[in-house]
Motif scaffolding. Structure first.
Motif, PDB file in Angstrom:
ATOM      1  N   LEU A  21      29.505  -9.279 106.651  1.00  0.00           N
ATOM      2  CA  LEU A  21      28.093  -8.908 106.674  1.00  0.00           C
ATOM      3  C   LEU A  21      27.357  -9.600 107.820  1.00  0.00           C
ATOM      4  CD1 LEU A  21      27.013  -8.987 102.908  1.00  0.00           C
ATOM      5  CD2 LEU A  21      27.324  -6.974 104.344  1.00  0.00           C
ATOM      6  N   GLY A  22      27.707 -10.847 108.060  1.00  0.00           N
ATOM      7  CA  GLY A  22      27.004 -11.627 109.068  1.00  0.00           C
ATOM      8  C   GLY A  22      27.427 -11.349 110.491  1.00  0.00           C
ATOM      9  N   TYR A  56      25.336  -3.882 110.108  1.00  0.00           N
ATOM     10  CA  TYR A  56      24.405  -4.608 109.233  1.00  0.00           C
ATOM     11  C   TYR A  56      23.441  -5.505 110.019  1.00  0.00           C
ATOM     12  CZ  TYR A  56      27.905  -3.177 105.817  1.00  0.00           C
ATOM     13  OH  TYR A  56      28.764  -2.452 105.064  1.00  0.00           O
ATOM     14  N   ALA A  57      23.615  -5.557 111.341  1.00  0.00           N
ATOM     15  CA  ALA A  57      22.866  -6.523 112.155  1.00  0.00           C
ATOM     16  C   ALA A  57      21.356  -6.348 112.035  1.00  0.00           C
ATOM     17  CB  ALA A  57      23.307  -6.422 113.618  1.00  0.00           C
ATOM     18  N   LEU A  70      18.381 -12.806 106.902  1.00  0.00           N
ATOM     19  CA  LEU A  70      19.442 -13.111 105.938  1.00  0.00           C
ATOM     20  C   LEU A  70      20.549 -14.004 106.483  1.00  0.00           C
ATOM     21  CD1 LEU A  70      19.913  -9.585 104.286  1.00  0.00           C
ATOM     22  CD2 LEU A  70      18.556 -11.522 103.447  1.00  0.00           C
ATOM     23  N   SER A  71      20.515 -14.312 107.794  1.00  0.00           N
ATOM     24  CA  SER A  71      21.630 -15.062 108.376  1.00  0.00           C
ATOM     25  C   SER A  71      21.799 -16.430 107.705  1.00  0.00           C
ATOM     26  CB  SER A  71      21.428 -15.233 109.884  1.00  0.00           C
ATOM     27  OG  SER A  71      20.225 -15.939 110.143  1.00  0.00           O
ATOM     28  N   GLY A  72      20.673 -17.108 107.436  1.00  0.00           N
ATOM     29  CA  GLY A  72      20.755 -18.414 106.779  1.00  0.00           C
ATOM     30  C   GLY A  72      21.330 -18.307 105.374  1.00  0.00           C
ATOM     31  N   PHE A  73      20.887 -17.272 104.652  1.00  0.00           N
ATOM     32  CA  PHE A  73      21.397 -17.047 103.298  1.00  0.00           C
ATOM     33  C   PHE A  73      22.896 -16.761 103.316  1.00  0.00           C
ATOM     34  CE2 PHE A  73      22.605 -13.548 100.403  1.00  0.00           C
ATOM     35  CZ  PHE A  73      22.569 -14.239  99.200  1.00  0.00           C
ATOM     36  N   LEU A  74      23.325 -15.862 104.221  1.00  0.00           N
ATOM     37  CA  LEU A  74      24.749 -15.506 104.304  1.00  0.00           C
ATOM     38  C   LEU A  74      25.592 -16.717 104.691  1.00  0.00           C
ATOM     39  CD1 LEU A  74      24.552 -12.012 106.039  1.00  0.00           C
ATOM     40  CD2 LEU A  74      25.083 -12.500 103.646  1.00  0.00           C
TER      41      LEU A  74
END
Length: 587
Positions: free
Chosen positions: A203-204, A209-210, A218-222
């Motif tokens: 996903l990251g 999904y980018a 969401l990058s920090g969450f992922l």
């Protein structure tokens, strides 16, 4: 397990398999030759020490022989290295291809089961493990042949040495086998977690999904989720690995102690003149080699057993049998549809679900009829389409084609004569022409047909605007790829439906990304081009739905209304309510 494994190896390349085995056999003899020639050299040198005029002709001859043997050993080792690398690559490619083929044979229902995905993940993980197992077997074969020759000689010289080494190696082998089983159970237990790890990683890092990852931050969450999962996995894995390594060190101390005991006995025999200096060097070398080979053999056998255990996952995957498969004796697709298609009391429930996706659905579609499916999300529309395509078989009831159960027809002909574009169609990172040709891949070289399909779906103008036209790589996954808008992708996808001159055409939400004008144009053209064909359309836009001759309304898997637009409006039921709600939004 070993027999089917070697059958796979042989199938990959019989020639390379034979060459690899021959190279293994030849290179196994070289260690003994080198040791024996070294013994002769030392004895000859000791014999000439103190002579007034040393006669070194024999010594030099032995040196030449040793050089020839060393060069030959190097050549054979290189041949072995190259052939096993080529064989390993071919083996990996062939088995991976067979995995793709097998996965394609299995029912869609399997791919909606998390337990199946765990099995698929473990089978896929063996892609490189299968190659390592091949290398391990080749190395084991070399070790076994070399050790057998040296062990026989050692047994005749002093059986005590060999017995001590074997007894010392047994605890290490037992320990390794115990931990290999623990390690397999560990990987099996943690398979779901590993899938979650790589899903968050995917996903990251994936292009598709980018946009949402950036917009929603969401990058920090992922990353946090990925680090949490990998942290838990790593700690558990580290604990097992450290424990295994500690026991391995302790157990291998027994072999080391026995080896040094053998060195002492040999040294005493040489000092007392029982053996020559050359014999001393030979047997020290032999003892070291046997000790190393025993260690390697025990470890290799355990390692191979461990990899064979993992290979079980690969073969287990191939034992999964599809419920829907090709019936070679099945009926051919009818030359002409006369009665059409009938759903007779059809019900379907997804695996491990207590809720019926469809329940008691009955209706008939005539051969030239255009029908629309209407219903809220989750009503069962897509499930109905998948049943019609035989991606699923009904849990109850029958789907009849020309009055005969659809199961009685050849599966390949059913799929070939039902053209369908799903709402979640695939955006292939391939050339534009290939993206259209997947609708009938056997016609991928038929440019006239590809261009005609593009014209029918209004994709031609999209492709003509691309830098390389039909040769243009689509998507951003590969070099010089060109991405399209959602509406442009949908026109490409709809073109696939026209690649096949199918008797039945199905469009599942085919125009959701098109603007109102483009949607109207697509459906007007679709209506014209499907004249005389049985066609089914799923759409949430009632301007499209009302173009169908009859409309079937689903609610919670059951048919609640069925008729023309006018009839359903007169009934003033759910269809009329939904139509009026949507119409009010345009006022």
């Amino acid at each position: 397990m070993i027999k089917p494994f070697f059958e796979l190896v042989w199938a990959a390349s019989p020639g390379l398999t034979l060459v690899s085995c021959f190279a293994v056999l030849i290179r196994s003899v070289f260690p003994l030759l080198v040791l024996y020639i070294g013994k002769l050299l030392v004895d000859e040198l000791v014999l000439q020490v103190g002579q007034e005029i040393p006669e070194l002709d024999h010594f030099y001859s032995l040196l030449v022989i040793l050089a020839v043997v060393s060069i030959s050993q190097f050549i054979i080792n290189r041949i072995n290295q190259v052939t096993r690398q080529l064989l390993g690559d071919l083996f990996q490619y062939k088995t991976s291809a067979s995995l793709i083929e097998r996965a394609a044979m299995l029912d869609l229902e399997f791919f909606e089961d998390n337990e199946f995905y765990d099995k698929l993940e473990r089978a896929r993980k063996q892609s490189y493990g299968r190659v390592l197992l091949l290398y391990a077997f080749l190395d084991l074969l070399t070790t076994v042949i070399t050790m057998t020759v040296l062990a026989v000689a050692l047994l005749f010289f002093n059986p005590f040495f060999f017995l001590v080494i074997i007894l010392a190696a047994i605890p290490a082998a037992v320990s390794e086998r115990y931990f290999s089983k623990l390690q397999y159970r560990f990987h099996k237990q943690w398979t779901p977690v590993r899938r979650q790890m790589w899903y968050h990683y995917f996903l990251g890092t994936d292009h598709d999904y980018a946009k949402e990852i950036k917009v929603f931050g969401l990058s920090g969450f992922l990353r946090s989720e990925y680090e949490q999962l990998t942290g838990d996995y790593f700690q558990a894995w580290k604990k097992l690995i450290v424990r295994r390594a500690s026991w391995n060190v302790v157990m291998n101390m027994f072999i080391t102690i026995s080896l040094y005991g053998g060195y002492v006995i040999l040294a005493v025999q040489a000092i007392n003149g029982v053996i020559t200096v050359g014999t001393l060097t030979f047997w020290i070398g032999a003892l070291v080699k046997v000790g190393m080979d025993v260690r390697g053999l025990m470890s290799g056998l355990v390692d191979s057993e461990e990899r064979l255990t993992y290979l079980q996952d690969f073969f287990d995957f191939f034992r999964i049998q599809p419920k829907i498969f090709e019936n070679e004796d099945g009926l051919p697709w009818p030359e002409k549809l006369v009665q059409g298609i009938e759903f007779r009391n059809v019900s379907y429930r997804y695996n491990k679900s207590d809720v019926w996706a469809l329940k008691g659905v009955s209706f008939r579609i005539s051969p030239s009829e255009k029908m629309a499916l209407v219903g809220e999300n989750g009503a069962g529309k897509t499930t109905l389409i998948r049943l019609l395509c035989r991606l699923y078989d009904p849990t109850g009831g029958q789907i009849l084609l020309e009055g005969v159960d659809l199961k009685e027809y050849r599966l390949s002909e059913v799929r070939k004569n039902i053209g369908v574009i799903f709402q979640d169609f695939v955006r292939f990172s391939m050339q534009a022409k290939t993206n259209i040709a997947v609708g009938n891949i056997e016609q991928r070289d038929n440019m006239a047909r590809i261009e005609e399909s593009a014209e029918k779906s209004l994709a031609a103008s999209v492709i003509e605007s691309l830098p390389k036209g039909y040769e243009q790589m689509l998507g951003k996954r590969f070099d010089k790829g060109y991405d399209l808008s959602g509406g442009q992708w949908q026109k490409i996808a709809i073109a696939r439906a026209f690649m096949n001159d199918a008797d039945v055409l199905i469009l599942d939400e085919p125009t959701s990304a098109l603007d109102a004008r483009a949607e109207q144009e697509v459906f007007e053209r679709f209506t014209t081009l499907t004249e005389g064909k049985l066609s089914v359309v799923i759409s949430h836009r009632f301007s499209t739905v009302r173009m169908a001759e009859r409309i079937l309304v689903l609610e919670r898997g059951e048919v609640i209304e069925f008729g023309t637009h006018y009839e359903l409006m007169q009934q003033d039921g759910q269809y009329a309510e939904l139509f009026n709600l949507q119409a009010a939004g345009y006022q």
